[in-house]
Structures are given as C-alpha cells and as structure tokens.
Design an enzyme around this catalytic site. Structure first.
Site, mmCIF file in Angstrom:
data_model
loop_
_atom_site.group_PDB
_atom_site.id
_atom_site.type_symbol
_atom_site.label_atom_id
_atom_site.label_comp_id
_atom_site.label_asym_id
_atom_site.label_seq_id
_atom_site.Cartn_x
_atom_site.Cartn_y
_atom_site.Cartn_z
ATOM 1 N N LYS A 33 110.680 1.519 28.810
ATOM 2 C CA LYS A 33 109.717 2.132 29.709
ATOM 3 C C LYS A 33 110.358 3.093 30.710
ATOM 4 O O LYS A 33 109.935 4.247 30.841
ATOM 5 C CB LYS A 33 108.991 0.990 30.420
ATOM 6 C CG LYS A 33 108.241 1.333 31.609
ATOM 7 C CD LYS A 33 107.813 0.060 32.291
ATOM 8 C CE LYS A 33 108.928 -0.423 33.204
ATOM 9 N NZ LYS A 33 108.406 -1.314 34.258
ATOM 10 N N THR A 34 111.401 2.617 31.370
ATOM 11 C CA THR A 34 112.065 3.461 32.363
ATOM 12 C C THR A 34 112.598 4.724 31.710
ATOM 13 O O THR A 34 112.509 5.824 32.250
ATOM 14 C CB THR A 34 113.238 2.707 33.016
ATOM 15 O OG1 THR A 34 112.793 1.393 33.331
ATOM 16 C CG2 THR A 34 113.700 3.392 34.265
ATOM 17 N N ASP A 224 104.450 3.674 37.990
ATOM 18 C CA ASP A 224 105.045 2.587 37.214
ATOM 19 C C ASP A 224 104.439 1.253 37.661
ATOM 20 O O ASP A 224 103.885 1.156 38.750
ATOM 21 C CB ASP A 224 106.558 2.582 37.461
ATOM 22 C CG ASP A 224 107.290 1.719 36.448
ATOM 23 O OD1 ASP A 224 106.650 1.285 35.472
ATOM 24 O OD2 ASP A 224 108.488 1.474 36.638
ATOM 25 N N GLU A 225 104.569 0.219 36.849
ATOM 26 C CA GLU A 225 104.060 -1.127 37.175
ATOM 27 C C GLU A 225 102.601 -1.063 37.609
ATOM 28 O O GLU A 225 102.197 -1.672 38.607
ATOM 29 C CB GLU A 225 104.909 -1.763 38.289
ATOM 30 C CG GLU A 225 106.387 -1.834 38.011
ATOM 31 C CD GLU A 225 106.773 -2.947 37.047
ATOM 32 O OE1 GLU A 225 105.870 -3.538 36.404
ATOM 33 O OE2 GLU A 225 107.987 -3.201 36.918
ATOM 34 N N GLN A 255 102.695 -8.734 32.435
ATOM 35 C CA GLN A 255 103.649 -8.906 33.525
ATOM 36 C C GLN A 255 102.982 -8.780 34.892
ATOM 37 O O GLN A 255 103.639 -8.516 35.885
ATOM 38 C CB GLN A 255 104.794 -7.901 33.401
ATOM 39 C CG GLN A 255 105.662 -8.163 32.190
ATOM 40 C CD GLN A 255 106.848 -7.232 32.147
ATOM 41 O OE1 GLN A 255 107.764 -7.328 32.949
ATOM 42 N NE2 GLN A 255 106.828 -6.305 31.204
ATOM 43 N N ARG A 613 113.694 -11.202 30.791
ATOM 44 C CA ARG A 613 114.796 -10.520 31.487
ATOM 45 C C ARG A 613 116.086 -10.671 30.703
ATOM 46 O O ARG A 613 117.052 -9.962 30.940
ATOM 47 C CB ARG A 613 115.035 -11.118 32.889
ATOM 48 C CG ARG A 613 113.887 -11.043 33.886
ATOM 49 C CD ARG A 613 113.333 -9.678 34.052
ATOM 50 N NE ARG A 613 112.190 -9.472 33.155
ATOM 51 C CZ ARG A 613 111.765 -8.287 32.772
ATOM 52 N NH1 ARG A 613 112.354 -7.207 33.171
ATOM 53 N NH2 ARG A 613 110.730 -8.164 31.945
#
Length: 776
Positions: A33-34, A224-225, A255, A613
């Site tokens: 994503k980043t 983002d998020e 998430q 993670r």
DNA sequence: GAAATTGTGGTTTTT
DNA sequence: CCACAATTTC
C-alpha cells in the site's frame, strides 16, 4: 517503462496510474500500500507533470507521514511535497485562516490532560464535586467528542438529547459542563483535538473563497488508513476535493480498530455510494508474511460476520509454524518470550526486527522486568509519551503562556511550579479577580499590569510571591519574540528556577535529558521559518500532535532493540518476528468487549492487525493464571484464565501448541518444533532419570492430581504422560523442573533427584518461585 | 503554604 | 497495584 511501475503487480499498477477522479484502494495488510501511494505520487509528478506542492497526502500518524515523505522524496527527488496528518493539516489551515472564525493564530492545543485540568477547574467553579457526578470525566469527554464529531454545539447537543426523557438529567449536566468548557476554551484561545477538525470543517463549509483557494492549492488528495477516519475527516476530504473530485483513498476495513474514537469504517465501505464513479481497486496479495502467518490471520478474521468476504493470500514460502505457547502466569509468559527472543537473537535475527505486542499497556511490565533481567535492550512504545512527561509539559506550558496570554490552563500549571509560594487558593482568588474585571483582556496581561492588588486580598507573603512571579514572566514576554526556541527553553529553566527545582528531583538525570531532547526537537522543526517567534509557535503547535509511536523509552544507547508495543500502536508497522501475549478471555478480547458483538469483531480485527505485522514468525502466548484486581474484596488474587476464544477460531493445523512451565522449559507437544534450539538458550545441563513410574499417583502444581500413563526415557530427559483428574487429554510433563511430586511423598523428597543436575544461572530450584500463585 | 501521610478510586485502545 | 486526592502535620 517508468521506474514507478517497476516490479509492481498488474493490479498495483492500476492503482499507481490512476489519475483524475475518486478512487478507493482496498489494501490488505502487506499488500504494498505505501509503495502504491508513493509511486502514484511520483507518477503524477513525472508522467503528468503535476507540481509536487499541489499533491497532498494525509496519513494517520506523524511517523507514517515521515515514512511516506522519505519514500516519495527518494522516488521523486522533490522535497516540496505536502505530506501531513489530518490534525497538523488543520493546524496549518487554522493558523492561516482561523481569524475568519475568530480563532487567533496563536491558539494553544489542549490534549486530554489539559482538558481534564480545565474541566476540573470548571467543576470547581460550578461548585460540583467531580466525584459526585453521575458519570466519569472520561465519559464526559467521549460524550462531547461525539457531539463535536456531529458538529453539535452545546445548545444543539442539549436540544437533541432532551428528546430522550430518560437521559435528560444526565444530558443536562453534560450540557452544562460542555457549555462552560466551550466558553473556557474560547476565553483561553485554545482548541482541543476535535476542535482542530471541527473548526476546519466550519471554515471550509462557510467560506467559499477559502475552500476554493485550498482546493486550488492541493489538486490531488490522497488519504491513507481511510477506515479510521471520522465524520469530520471525511468531510474535510470531501470539501477539499469538491470540484476536482481527485480523492484517492486507501484503507482496509479489516484493520479498522479505532471505532471507539469515532472512526467510521463506513467512510471506506460507503465510498462507492458517495462517489458512484469511483475506481475501485482491491489489493489482496500479501508480500510481507509467510503462508503460515497469513493462514492464521485469514482464518481468524473470517470469523467476523460484518465483513466483506475477502481472502488475503500470499505467494511467499510456508515459513515457520505459527506457535501458541501456554504459560503458567504472566511472569512465566514473559520469561518464555524473553528466552525465546534471546534465542532468536543468538540465531542472528536483529532485535530491531522483533516486537512483543499486547492489548493493554500494563502488560509491558512483566516484559520489561524479564528483559532487564536478561539484559536485552528494548524500546518501549510507552503509555507515557514524551509529550506527556511532567518536565516537558511544564516547559511547553511556560512557552505556551508566553505565546498565548490567555492560556489559563498553562498558566495554572506553572504558576507554582516550581513552588514559589502561590497556593491554589491564591491563584483562584487571582483568577476570580480577572474574571470579574473587564479592563484587561488576557489573564497574563492582567497579572503583569498588577491592578489586582486592589481587586482582591491575599496575605503579604502570597502577594509578594505573585509579584515576583509577574516580574519573572515580564522579563520573558519579550524574549519569546527574539530568542530561538531552544535558547528560550534555557532561559526559562534559568529564570523560573526550574533548573534548581529539578536538581532535587530523584529522576533528575532523566528529566534533564528529556529537556535537552526537547531542545533538539525544537531545533529540528520548521527549518524554513526564519522568524524566531513564528518558529516557536510552529514548534509548540506541532509538538502537541506528536504521537507516542514517534518517541520511546530507551534502555541504553544501542539502536538495536526489541520493541514492546500495544496492538493499536503496531498498526502500519512490520517485524520479522511478532509475539502477541495475553491471549485470554478478558485480556484479548478485552473484558469490556465481551458482551458486545461489534466490539468483539473489533477485537478480532485488532488481533488480525497484530498477526499480520509479522514477516517470518508469529508466536501467540497466554497464561493459565493471572493476578487480577478484585473490585469487591480489594485483594489481588490469582485467577485461572480461560484461553481466548480467538484461539479456538484458528484451526489446530495452523497453530502449533506448546506449554511452558516456570523453570523455563517448553514441553513441545508438536514435532515440528526443534526442542534442541530451546535447550541451548536455557544453558541447562541435561538431566538423567526421574523416579516416576507408570501408574504413580502424582500432584502437579498447576494441574493437580493425576496418574502417570507412560514414561518415555528415550530422550535426554524423562517425559511423563499424565492423565490429570480434571483434564480430559493426558498431558506431557517434564518432571525435571520440580512442578510435580508423588502423592505419597512430600515435595522435598520428590525433589531429591534434582541434586543430580544443576540449573545454570541464578535460578535456584526452590519453592520461592511458586509462592503466591495459589493463595486466595 | 509545603511536605508528609493516609485514603480513595480506578484500569482499553489514542490523533 | 499504583496514581493522585484529601487530610494532617509541620
């Protein structure tokens, strides 16, 4: 081909080359994503010749913003990108345009401790005892936070609430405090976190020219998020892209873990309804984790019912088995984790690549103790952030009052810190006098010009003290305009007597170090601003938004440290090895969530975040017993714990189980485990044979009475299979660690055989280790 | 008015 | 258990 498209999957490329119009990227954990965001930014610049300063990327934390910036700069070689958090974006906008809605650009930002201070003061003014309220102060804050998120001013709040007759009284009190709180904030020229968003919305809503100007400035908006945005943040996103519709949002509904903070996952899920023309791209290939890890995560999250069905998959190797280890109690659990990670470190895994995650901050305690015992350096992403440290808050309060002369909360904080003979009573009279006069607009101005000597009576000593304080502040009021922030801090420490005050502090070294660190941070911020005063203002305002993930408690100078972190804070990070501790009902899921289906699903998502993670290895641990706080009896007692229901939701074949007893030994019940590895870490000398035989009746410290079913003496040490009275499945026990003895023998006799070998380290095989577990 | 002592109440996650 | 508030003592 452009470098922005190198090494991307077809679907990632689609996201990167998206140019105009709304787009929603559903990006599973580890789906790149980043990278997609950074590459799109870069692509817009190099392919479409968009000016970098016209792209605005909004992330959730400063840390995420920094990382994003780093990545974008590396790709584009441009430094004038706009990457920030919602809150810091709002601070900038309010500083620039706030005067249009009566917000002075030198406003202070109140965090929750400032808020609490203010509300306590208000309650005192209202003659209300905080303890006699029908709710907790935290309830009040969450209530008004909801109100602000719904853009309800106090009056609107009460008119809405009163429709519910049952809640009327409750709401009435909340209303009264809310109303006074808002007035107090206004008088203090201060904003709380919600205000930053709310006032920005009001600005964009009511002033077309401002809206146009900003939309012109930022042609492309990336958020983002997005699953963690709240109503106000959605509104800001919409308003900023009202005409051009260039809103590119990235998120993952699985998430979403901040609904308790008014995050609305629906902002993401309903994006399509909001923008029917939106491009929708789903990234569900995981590039981060092994198959074993993804399997656990995926099986777990598929138990959520309110969810778009979606499968996370990976082309990565199977990797190590995911592991569940059950310990006797939290300290044993911490011991296992510590030994295991020291084993991993010995094996060559960098400590930086290891994280221990937990549901609540207090769980870090046991970990810290054990890590210190074995001298493994760690980084605690703490309960107490840098910003919240007393000496730091004090320094900021000194600076704040010099910048914003109305900042009553800051003034009250430092007026008698260090002690200078101005009691709370004196301060209250002074404040009262200020409130009832009209000549002076700011409380500091009133203090400095000192007509208050006529306005209220205090004793000579207090008056002199107040005088001295005023004199001292007066000397600094002009310095804030000319000195650099760091010189200002030095000046404050010198002039206020804070330095000498600190010397008497038992934690002097740390506090001094923190203040030095504050100066460093002040130096680093906003290099492009030249005026020292503006620079200080910028520093103080942006400093209020620093998150805990940005700073940490270091145990020594090396950078190579294991990370201790809450599951919430871990979002967006990745590690080779992740331990998640406390997989017990009431811990994870948290006790407050057990009776609420929605909250249970959020707890499950929290686990999902934690598990995903991990790149290489995942360990889940739990305890059989845990010392808990008993409300009724006011006693601590050891309570037996029920394993987390989440564990039973993961099919057995995906999670290898093992037990760990107090002497630092794992009973591996699954062959996939390499027992040798663990023996080495413990530096134990192998034992010979025990004196247990089949059909012996034994007593185990934890499991109680049982019968030895079989004895395996093929290995270096005995393995007993024991059928305990209270447990259906026979359990594998290693007798060498003293947790078991024959029923007809007392414990000491059973321990005789232990003399044949020794256990390394300071550990002694004594009863000490057991004391306390079974009391009560 | 400040320091020392006792009492009390509260435990999720945080921009 | 631990932080902080209230109370007592100096």
């Amino acid at each position: 081909m452009l470098k922005e498209l190198d090494n991307l999957s077809e679907i990632q490329k689609m996201a990167v080359i998206h140019k105009d119009g709304p787009a929603m990227i559903i990006a599973g954990p580890g789906s790149g994503k980043t990278r997609v965001i950074a590459n799109r930014v870069s692509y817009l610049i190099s392919k479409h010749k968009i000016f970098p300063e016209r792209i605005l990327a909004v992330t959730f934390t400063n840390k995420a913003a920094d990382e994003m910036r780093e990545r974008c700069v590396a790709l584009t070689n441009k430094s004038d990108l706009n990457i920030s958090t919602f809150h810091s974006l709002c601070v900038s906008l309010l500083r620039q345009y706030g005067s249009r809605i009566n917000i002075d650009p030198y406003f202070s930002i109140y965090d929750d401790s400032d808020q609490t201070r203010l509300v306590k003061r208000i309650l005192k003014d209202m003659n209300k005892d905080p303890k006699k309220l029908p709710f907790k102060i935290s309830t009040f804050f969450s209530e008004i936070s909801v109100a602000k998120n719904n853009k309800l001013a106090p009056a609107e709040y009460i008119s809405r609430e009163q429709k519910d007759p049952d809640g009327a009284l409750f709401s009435q009190i909340i209303y009264e405090i809310y109303d006074s709180y808002e007035k107090a904030l206004r008088i203090a020229n201060s904003l709380d976190f919600d205000d930053l968003l709310l006032k920005t919305v009001l600005l964009l809503e009511n002033f077309e020219d401002i809206r146009n100007e900003i939309e012109e400035r930022y042609q492309y908006l990336l958020v983002d998020e997005f699953q963690d945005t709240n109503k106000l943040q959605l509104e800001i996103s919409k308003k900023l892209t009202e005409k051009n519709k260039n809103l590119f949002v990235v998120g993952d509904p699985d998430q979403s873990i901040y609904s308790w903070r008014n995050a609305e996952p629906r902002n993401l899920l309903d994006f399509e309804k909001l923008f029917p023309e939106a491009s929708i791209i789903k990234l569900d290939q995981n590039y981060r984790s092994t198959k074993s890890i993804i399997a656990v995560a995926d099986k777990l999250i598929s138990n959520n019912t309110e969810r778009f069905k979606r499968e996370l998959w990976t082309g990565n190797k199977d990797g190590n088995d995911a592991v569940l280890v059950t310990a006797r109690n939290p300290s044993s659990e911490a011991e296992f984790v510590t030994r295991e990670l020291s084993y991993l470190i010995n094996k060559g895994i960098s400590p930086e690549e290891i994280a221990v995650m937990y549901r609540v901050n207090s769980q870090s305690r046991n970990m810290e103790d054990k890590l210190e015992e074995l001298q493994i350096p760690y980084r605690l992403i703490g309960a107490l952030g840098f910003r919240e440290r007393r000496e730091i808050k004090d320094m900021l309060a000194y600076i704040s009052i010099l910048i914003n002369h109305n900042d009553e909360v800051s003034l009250s904080r430092i007026i008698n810190t260090p002690r200078r003979g101005i009691s709370d009573a004196t301060y209250l009279s002074f404040r009262q006098a200020f409130m009832s006069q009209s000549q002076y607009e700011s409380i500091l101005g009133y203090l400095l010009s000192r007509p208050w000597k006529e306005d209220f009576k205090v004793n000579k000593r207090a008056e002199a003290a107040l005088d001295r304080f005023a004199e001292m502040i007066k000397g600094m009021v002009h310095k804030v305009k000319v000195l650099s922030t760091e010189s200002l801090i030095s000046e404050i420490i010198e002039a206020s007597g804070y330095g000498t005050y600190l010397e008497a502090d038992p934690d002097y070294d740390n506090r001094l170090r923190n203040i030095e660190e504050l100066k460093v941070k002040a130096r680093e911020i906003s290099l492009d601003i030249t005026d020292p005063f503006d620079k200080t203002v910028e520093f103080v305002q942006k400093f209020a938004l620093i998150t805990k993930v940005d700073d940490s408690v270091e145990t020594d100078q090396e950078s190579d440290k294991v990370t201790l972190i809450t599951l919430h804070q871990a979002k967006g990070l990745e590690y080779s090895v992740v331990f998640i501790i406390g997989f017990e009902q009431g811990m994870l899921p948290h006790i407050r969530s057990l009776d609420d289906h929605k909250e249970m699903e959020e707890e499950r998502r929290l686990c999902y975040v934690g598990i995903t993670r991990a790149k290489e290895r995942i360990y889940l641990t739990n305890c059989l017993n845990r010392v808990t706080w008993n409300n009724q009896g006011k006693n601590m007692f050891s309570q037996s714990q029920v394993p987390s229901q989440f564990l039973s939701e993961i099919p057995k074949e995906f999670l290898k189980t093992a037990d760990y007893d107090d002497f630092g030994k794992i009973n591996y019940t699954e062959k996939n485990f390499n027992k040798e590895d663990y023996v080495k870490t413990e530096k134990r000398i192998n034992i010979k044979h025990s004196n247990f035989y089949v059909s012996d009746v034994v007593i185990h410290k934890i499991f109680g009475r049982g019968i030895v079913v079989s004895v395996d003496r093929n290995n270096d040490e005995d393995e007993l299979l024991i059928k305990f009275d209270d447990i259906d499945e026979p359990k594998l026990i290693l007798p060498a660690f003293g947790s078991i003895h024959k029923e007809n023998q007392n414990e000491e006799d059973s321990f005789d055989y232990l003399k044949d070998f020794e256990i390394s380290g300071e550990d002694s095989v004594g009863d000490d280790d057991f004391s306390g577990y079974f009391e009560d």
